[in-house]
Write an enzyme that holds these catalytic residues in place. Structure first.
Site, short mmCIF file in Angstrom:
data_model
loop_
_atom_site.label_atom_id
_atom_site.label_comp_id
_atom_site.label_asym_id
_atom_site.label_seq_id
_atom_site.Cartn_x
_atom_site.Cartn_y
_atom_site.Cartn_z
N HIS A 67 36.75 48.62 29.45
CA HIS A 67 37.46 48.46 30.72
C HIS A 67 38.56 49.51 30.78
CE1 HIS A 67 41.38 46.93 32.35
NE2 HIS A 67 40.65 46.83 33.44
N TYR B 143 43.67 52.78 36.23
CA TYR B 143 44.91 53.55 36.39
C TYR B 143 45.29 53.49 37.86
CZ TYR B 143 43.97 54.94 31.68
OH TYR B 143 43.73 54.88 30.33
N GLY C 189 42.14 39.62 53.16
CA GLY C 189 41.19 40.68 53.45
C GLY C 189 40.61 41.35 52.21
N ALA C 190 40.76 40.72 51.06
CA ALA C 190 40.27 41.33 49.82
C ALA C 190 38.75 41.43 49.82
CB ALA C 190 40.72 40.49 48.62
N ARG C 191 38.25 42.49 49.17
CA ARG C 191 36.80 42.63 48.98
C ARG C 191 36.45 41.88 47.69
NH1 ARG C 191 33.90 46.69 48.28
NH2 ARG C 191 32.45 46.64 50.04
N SER D 104 39.42 51.59 38.89
CA SER D 104 39.20 50.47 37.97
C SER D 104 37.73 50.45 37.58
CB SER D 104 39.58 49.14 38.64
OG SER D 104 39.37 48.05 37.77
N GLU E 143 33.71 40.98 46.32
CA GLU E 143 32.67 41.56 45.48
C GLU E 143 33.23 42.63 44.55
OE1 GLU E 143 29.64 40.50 45.18
OE2 GLU E 143 29.80 38.99 46.75
N SER E 144 34.17 43.43 45.06
CA SER E 144 34.78 44.47 44.23
C SER E 144 35.71 43.85 43.20
CB SER E 144 35.55 45.46 45.10
OG SER E 144 34.67 46.18 45.95
#
Length: 354
Positions: free
Chosen positions: A132, A135, A309-311, A118, A313-314
Site C-alpha cells: 500500500h 501521498y 458525495g464520496a466515490r 493512493s 467504490e474508490s
C-alpha cells in the site's frame, strides 16, 4: 509559498498524474498477458476530478476470465484532485494541528484543495506481499471574492502526508530489508531523522488493537508535514527534516519515485513461487486482518465514507477481492514452529530492518 513560480497545487497535480501512469505501466509490463488496468476517469460535482486505475480478474461466470493465472488478484492506483469548502467544524478541528489558521476564522467555512495518489496491490501468489502507498497534499485558503469554494485566495495552511507499507503473508527477510532500505535511501538525503521517525509512526499507525498485532511489517507513515513545528520532531531532530514547501515536496517525490524499485523486485521474485492450498488459506486469513484494519481503524477509509458525495467504490478499492475468517484458527499460533508462526511473531513484535 513555493520556490517555483507555479503554485504548489499545480506541481503536485502534475506529479501524481505522472507517477500514477508510471506505476500502472510497470505492473502491466510484469504480466503482459493479463487484462489491462481499467482506467476510470471521473468528475466530482462539488469540484474536482480523478482517475481510478483498477485491476481485477473477470469472474469465471462472465466467460471473460483469462486462460492463465494472473500475477495480480486485485489492484488499484487512484488519483484525486478536488476542491470545495470546509465546514466550520472541520476548520476548527484542523486548527489543532495547524496554528497558521487564524482563530478569528472559527465559525467560518473556508476553501480547500486536496490532491493525492493512493494505491493497494494484492497479488495472487501467497508468497508475494500486498503493498500500500499514498501521498497527498492539502491546503486551505482565505475566501476570495468571486471565487468562493474554489480555493484561489491566499494559502493560510498547507501540509503533506503519506507513506508506503508492506504486508506479507510469508516472511522473507531479504524482501523486508530490500523494501525498507529502498525507502530509507529515498529519505536520507532529505534529513537523517525522517526514516526512523516515519518508520516508528508507521509501526504505530498500522496496528490492530483487538488482535494485538500489526497489519504488516511497516514502512513509512507521516501526516501534517509542513513548515510549522511538528510533534514527531522534537529537539535536535527538528533540524534533521525538510521545512520549506519546495524541500518537503522534493522529499515526497523521492519516496513516491521509490515505490516501484522498492516493491516490483519482490513481486517478480515471488509471483511464480510454488504454493499450496494451506498457504492460500493463510493468505486469505491475513487478508481478513487487512479488512479489519481498513474498515475499523484506517482514518482515510473512515474519512472517505463520511465525505458527502464520496466515490464509495474508490474508497473501498483497498479491500482484497477474497478474504477468510476462521473461528479460533489453528494457524499462526505456534511461533517458530511454522512459517505462519514466524510471520505472526514479527507482526506482534515490530523489527528494525535496516
Amino acid at each position: 509559498m513555493a520556490s517555483s513560480s507555479r503554485p504548489m497545487r499545480e506541481q503536485v497535480e502534475e506529479y501524481i498524474c505522472s507517477l500514477q501512469e508510471n506505476i500502472v505501466s510497470a505492473f502491466e509490463k510484469v504480466d503482459p498477458d493479463a487484462p489491462a488496468f481499467k482506467r476510470d476517469s471521473w468528475t466530482r460535482p462539488q469540484g474536482g476530478r480523478g482517475l481510478s486505475c483498477l485491476f481485477a480478474v473477470p469472474h469465471p461466470s462472465t466467460g471473460l476470465a483469462p486462460q492463465h493465472e494472473c500475477v495480480l488478484e486485485k489492484a488499484g492506483v487512484n488519483i484525486s484532485i478536488v476542491h470545495g469548502t470546509l465546514p466550520p467544524a472541520a476548520v476548527k478541528q484542523m486548527r489543532a494541528d495547524h496554528s497558521s489558521i487564524p482563530s478569528e476564522l472559527d465559525g467560518k467555512s473556508l476553501p480547500f484543495f486536496a490532491a493525492g495518489i493512493s494505491l493497494v496491490i494484492h497479488p495472487r501468489n501467497p508468497h508475494a506481499p500486498t503493498v500500500h502507498a499514498n501521498y497527498r497534499y492539502f491546503e486551505i485558503t482565505e475566501p476570495s471574492e468571486g471565487q468562493e469554494g474554489q480555493g484561489q485566495g491566499k494559502v493560510i495552511a498547507w501540509w503533506f502526508g503519506g507513506g508506503s507499507d508492506l504486508t506479507p503473508s510469508y516472511l522473507y527477510e531479504e524482501d523486508a530489508v530490500h523494501f525498507h532500505k529502498t525507502l530509507k535511501d529515498a529519505c536520507d538525503p532529505h534529513g537523517a531523522a525522517i526514516y526512523p521517525t516515519f518508520k516508528k509512526w508507521c509501526d504505530e499507525y498500522f496496528y490492530i488493537p483487538h488482535r494485538q498485532e500489526s497489519r504488516g511489517i511497516g514502512g513509512l507513515f507521516f501526516d501534517d508535514l509542513s513548515e510549522e513545528p511538528h510533534k514527531r520532531f522534537l529537539g535536535d531532530t527538528n533540524a534533521q527534516r525538510p521545512h520549506t514547501p519546495a524541500d518537503i515536496f522534493a522529499f515526497v517525490r523521492s519516496v513516491g519515485d521509490a515505490f516501484v524499485p522498492s516493491y516490483l523486485p519482490l513481486l517478480e521474485r515471488r509471483m511464480h513461487a510454488p504454493s499450496t492450498e494451506r498457504e492460500r488459506r493463510w493468505q486469505l486469513l491475513r487478508r481478513g486482518r487487512y479488512v479489519e484494519f481498513n474498515l475499523v481503524y484506517d482514518r482515510g477509509t473512515k474519512f472517505g465514507l463520511m465525505t458527502p458525495g464520496a466515490r464509495v467504490e474508490s474508497v473501498l478499492m483497498s479491500l482484497p477481492e477474497t478474504a477468510r475468517w476462521e473461528y479460533m484458527s489453528d494457524m499462526g499460533g505456534d511461533g517458530e514452529g511454522s512459517p505462519e508462526g514466524r510471520v505472526t511473531l514479527v507482526l506482534k513484535n515490530p523489527r528494525e530492518w535496516v
